[in-house]
Scaffold this active site. Sequence first.
Site, PDB file in Angstrom:
ATOM      1  N   GLU A  87       0.947  -1.052  -0.075  1.00 19.56           N
ATOM      2  CA  GLU A  87      -0.002   0.022   0.098  1.00 19.56           C
ATOM      3  C   GLU A  87       0.630   0.924   0.376  1.00 19.56           C
ATOM      4  O   GLU A  87       0.915   2.640  -0.195  1.00 19.56           O
ATOM      5  CB  GLU A  87      -1.197  -0.259   1.213  1.00 19.56           C
ATOM      6  CG  GLU A  87      -2.193   1.024   1.367  1.00 19.56           C
ATOM      7  CD  GLU A  87      -1.730   1.453   2.829  1.00 19.56           C
ATOM      8  OE1 GLU A  87      -1.217   3.241   3.773  1.00 19.56           O
ATOM      9  OE2 GLU A  87      -2.326   0.861   3.559  1.00 19.56           O
ATOM     10  N   GLU A 164      10.952   3.709   2.011  1.00 20.10           N
ATOM     11  CA  GLU A 164       9.284   3.963   1.945  1.00 20.10           C
ATOM     12  C   GLU A 164       9.752   3.338   3.443  1.00 20.10           C
ATOM     13  O   GLU A 164       8.618   3.179   4.056  1.00 20.10           O
ATOM     14  CB  GLU A 164       8.727   2.826   1.212  1.00 20.10           C
ATOM     15  CG  GLU A 164       7.310   3.092   1.809  1.00 20.10           C
ATOM     16  CD  GLU A 164       6.631   4.908   1.235  1.00 20.10           C
ATOM     17  OE1 GLU A 164       6.312   5.354   2.369  1.00 20.10           O
ATOM     18  OE2 GLU A 164       7.926   6.044   0.854  1.00 20.10           O
TER      19      GLU A 164
END
Length: 919
Positions: A87, A164
């Site tokens: 996600e 990330e």
Amino acid sequence: MELLPATAPPISKKKQGFRSLKLVNADMDQLLSDQPIGVDYGTLHNGLRYYVRCNSKPRMRAALALAVKAGSVLEEEDERGVAHIVEHLAFSATRRYTNHDIIKFLESIGAEFGACQNAVTSADDTVYELLVPVDKPELLSQAISVLAEFSSEIRVSKDDLEKERGAVMEEYRGSRNATGRLQDAHWILMMEGSKYAERLPIGLERVIRTVSAETVRRFYQKWYHLCNMAVIAVGDFSDTQGVVELIKTHFGQKIPDPDPPLIPTFQVPSHDEPRFSCFVESEAAGSAVMISYKMPVDELKTVKDYRNLLAESMFLYALNQRFFKIARRNDPPYFSCSAAADVLVARVRLHGFSEREISVVRALLMSEIESAYLERDQIQSTSLRDEYLQHFLHNEPVVGIEYEAQLQKTLLPHISTSEVSKCSEKLRTSCSCVIKTIEPQSFAVLDDLKNVVNKVNLLEEEGRISSWDDEHVPEEIVTTKPNMGHIVQELEYSNIGATELILSNGMRICYKRTDFLDDQVIFTGYSYGGLSELPESEPSVLMDMLAGKRAELVYQLFVTNLTPGEEDVKIVMQMAEEAVSAQDRDPYTAFTNRVKELNYGNSYFFRPIRKSDLQKVDPRKACEFFSKCFKDPSTFTVVIVGNIDPTIAMPLILQYLGGIPKPPEPIMHFNRDELKGLPFTFPTAIHRIQWIHLLNKPYCACREVVRSPMVEEIHFVGFLSKLLETKIMQVLRFKHGQIYSVGVSVFLGGNKPSRIGDVHLALDEMLRLQEEGPSEQDVSTMLEIEQRAHENGLQENYYWLDRILHSYQSRVYSGDVGTSFEIQDEGRSKVRSSLTPSTAQLALKRILPFPCKNKYTVVILMPKASPFKLLKSVFQSARTNYGREAKILAGVAGVAVLAFSLWRHAQNNSRHLLGRAAN
């Protein structure tokens, strides 16, 4: 583009009344439609489902979503947390977008990160959501193309994952506070014996830190298939077919996997014997008991199923009303309760609910569905989007508000008291019951819980639980109608579509008639003079004594003298002591208190309340002060916004507001410009640093003091706060992966609301923007986000309520609220038109000290660590070549969260009618 109306919009013709709505044939076996009503619904040849609906609330906006039936429960042991990582990576890089360019593009069209572009991963699914403007033809196509990228083109490279990983890790840290730990423990306890118990969506720290790009890519390619996805588009479209064609354009060419894996199902086992657990959490806000019952989700396929659902809703409404009443008794067993408690359910099984209880609940549910029906054409697009998400993910029927209103109107009168009471049969301790306690210190033990349950079960078996003693409820709260006041002066302000009234008792009323929602009218009021007018010898905690004594009606608030009873004082003091104890246990509160101490010195207003302060409270004086605040209606201004019909509202206003008696002599009649400022002194040192070793999450707040007398600077502060938030997020999260979230906020607190005052800002790491200025794209994005938020706000009653209220409280107000409103709006327009990279740079130099690092405060909340590790961390940081500030941040192993506070003028010197902050 300016959307301010020149005059108040005409109220639309009243829709068909709920009372005239026809009943339906209540055939209990009739099937509810399995196809969603009122939406263009279909499936592409590759398996993707779509839902498209036209809806004009808000105007020129579309709420979009991509739903994927793939969540954390599908993860293997070495993948725990990977669904959530996917996600995150979606917004980082895809085939067409790199380096978080998706976020930059969406922000460039006014879709702010977080508020308008977000995603959530649960155990069973992942949902990506966008709220985008559609006033330009290409914007909707571009937004749908972004969802198409998410569906099959997420890039999972080693570099993408490393960038990330830090942000995901900080989100994980953020969930390790007391609330997060308790939620996780509860989830594991409830799901015991199922794979769900071992698949929390946030995942495991070791997986987040070490999982390979290959493993993440494998999960994505295995489970992200079009046959498991749906696209939802609800917005201000001219027609649905054009949107369907866009979905086909961007998704239709995608080739489906010929043999996608089936989505497995995982059962949660039931159990006949109750399960018990005692959680001890040193940072818990208080003690609590949770009693939960696991049961299969009932299918909702027929009218009978819907009737059963209504009966269960009535049961929970009635049960919670009892809980609320018990909490208000003398010496209550709890301060609040909204979960099922077995002893009370046992009473319901033995004696049932009373007819009066069910009639009250029936009226509440009927009122709710009537309101929903009247506003059926004014539902927010995001709400409709969520309905279709539930249809796709959980097979919840979407029958349409018209049919649902007919069903409820038909069924509710015929659901009996005994039928509602029978719902208690599902809540027995033999029905997969889980009972747990939460305490900051260990007092309860498992044997105690078991003994209580056995005792209650025995009392029920022997029929020795007494029936519910239903208290008498008066027919009317105001038994003697006040004498009606009259209007002394009436003014129209056409530029804001508002009317101002001065009543005979001196109260000022300003109302604005809108048609945003047919069944909503909101209001608030204020009067100057509050805690700033109290000497330090009167502890500010005295106002907290009144939390449980709010009057239900404004009239009663003014005419009732608050007299504390001995039991009332005891209960409130118990609640206050528990709140103070919870505050002492919470590391975040300790952090906030330390920040206040550094920035405000030892000002009594900003000091945390201690138990010793509670002993100084004189309840009688507290109530006297409270009553005194609401004795003179001539000092109050009340603002009303909504679908107000003057012919109906005016008699009520004149009776219940105009009828408030005015005292013969002024009481607490303060002139705004003569109010005292709150006593505090900001720090003058270059910087101050405190280390608090309390929590497992580093937290940093940087605060700065500056001064500026210009009215326009207030608007500059608002724009620059958004600029700073965007740029800091880009650098610290998207570039370096060191944080999860950033907050740059405007705080109104401290100074008196005069026409000339100080603007206090708190910023950090601003030097580059001061020296180089933002880019053209930075400024354009900031202006676009602000404009889109402004356009949305103009369609909301709360937005207008706040703007009108602020116009009265503004330093430029001098008797004409229309002029004050216009000056504020012109100030905003002036700043918007003048804002360029160079003017933003100059503003940063002008509003902040230049260079900005000359004066600031840093407070860092650190995780618990051994003295050796802490010493080693500081020693290692001292070996770097960075400056002193960088050494500090490096010494705490990187900043986890930056919270920037922008300080500006306050209006906290106000007394508020409804306890609603008006700043």
